[in-house]
Scaffold this active site. Structure first.
Site, short mmCIF file in Angstrom:
data_model
loop_
_atom_site.label_atom_id
_atom_site.label_comp_id
_atom_site.label_asym_id
_atom_site.label_seq_id
_atom_site.Cartn_x
_atom_site.Cartn_y
_atom_site.Cartn_z
N LYS A 183 76.39 109.48 48.13
CA LYS A 183 76.26 110.89 47.79
C LYS A 183 77.63 111.54 47.62
O LYS A 183 78.48 111.47 48.51
CB LYS A 183 75.46 111.58 48.89
CG LYS A 183 75.14 113.05 48.68
CD LYS A 183 74.24 113.52 49.81
CE LYS A 183 73.81 114.96 49.68
NZ LYS A 183 72.87 115.34 50.77
N GLU B 202 65.53 110.79 51.39
CA GLU B 202 66.88 110.75 51.95
C GLU B 202 66.86 110.29 53.41
O GLU B 202 66.01 110.72 54.19
CB GLU B 202 67.51 112.15 51.84
CG GLU B 202 68.97 112.22 52.23
CD GLU B 202 69.55 113.60 52.03
OE1 GLU B 202 70.79 113.71 51.94
OE2 GLU B 202 68.78 114.58 51.98
N CYS C 153 69.86 114.37 46.87
CA CYS C 153 69.62 115.70 47.41
C CYS C 153 70.56 116.76 46.82
O CYS C 153 70.45 117.12 45.65
CB CYS C 153 69.68 115.67 48.93
SG CYS C 153 68.93 117.14 49.70
#
Length: 280
Positions: free
Chosen positions: A118, A44, A155
């Site tokens: 994300k 990330e 994540c």
């Protein structure tokens, strides 16, 4: 397209500056290509520290346009050089005030196939991401790459089963999950959630974590990156919990069809009964 795909991931320590961090990942990519890898993914916001341990406006400086920013352009050159598909997670600025936690997917010929933004943005101690990022608004794309159909889930997303499922419904064979997660917060979940998602959705997952303690906080990123197959089995060993590492593994995509025929989870879904899942 071969059934067996040699895939790679990198878990890395922060070097202290963007230029050396990118250069380190370029060398790891070249090493992976020399081992025959055809696809690689990074952690990330790979070209920056995990600055979300603090809430300070100075850290907007890490953001850049995608796909026309310097890092993605450099990764396009790297893809052409190595002949690999590359998953490139960066801090994206779309326009002033519009910032996203993003991953670009670059095909083996250097073409940017698109981006994933994300969806789920945490806001807890040490992970103050809502200060920086808007929630993703680009759906759940799966990219038709030189190695097969590749998706991305970033994540904190991994705690939400809906996105894993949508990526499977969209045809993913391999999903990269670039992360920055710390030892005290979720270590016991790390080797539980992604194998469970690989089983439930019957595809391969590349789980990537940072490693080490960085300058903006005391989060202890514990590495232990891995590939997991559609039966929930680790493909080879899990990476170190304290040192950076290049992981290269052979993934037999024929296993996806085998598992889907045996377990038939997609056949037995009941979307007609799931309306309540999407009610606010």
């Amino acid at each position: 397209m071969a059934d067996v795909v040699r895939a790679a991931l990198v878990q890395a320590t922060w070097t202290g500056d963007t230029e050396s961090m990118i250069a380190k990942h370029e060398e790891y990519a070249r090493a992976a290509a020399a081992q025959g890898a055809k696809v690689i993914g990074f952690q990330e916001v790979f070209n920056a520290p995990y600055f979300c341990q603090v809430q300070e406006p100075e850290h907007y400086r890490w953001a850049e346009p995608v796909p026309d920013g310097p890092t993605v352009r450099r990764m396009q050159d790297l893809a052409r050089e190595t002949g690999m598909v590359i998953v490139v997670p960066v801090f994206e600025v779309e326009q002033p005030g519009f910032y996203y936690n993003t991953a670009a997917v670059i095909d083996a010929d250097g073409t940017v196939l698109g981006t994933y933004r994300k969806h789920h943005i945490p806001q807890v101690k040490g992970f103050w991401e809502k200060y920086y990022f808007k929630p993703g608004n680009a759906g759940w794309p799966v990219f038709d790459t030189a190695v097969g159909k590749v998706g991305v889930y970033i994540c904190y997303d991994r705690h939400f089963p809906e996105g894993w499922r949508q990526l499977g419904l969209n045809g993913a064979q391999l999903v990269y999950n670039p992360s920055a997660t710390s030892r005290g917060l979720s270590a016991y979940l790390w080797q539980l959630e992604q194998p469970a998602a690989a089983v439930a959705n019957e595809y391969f997952i590349a789980a990537i974590n940072r490693v080490g303690v960085e300058e903006y906080g005391d989060n202890d990123f514990y590495g232990t990156s891995y590939f997991v197959d559609p039966r929930g089995r680790f493909v080879g060993d899990v990476a170190s919990d304290s040192k950076e590492e290049l992981v290269v593994r052979d993934l037999d995509f024929a296993l996806i069809d085998e598992v889907r025929q045996q377990w038939a989870f997609y056949r037995d879904r009941r979307p007609d009964a799931y309306d309540g899942l999407v009610q606010p």
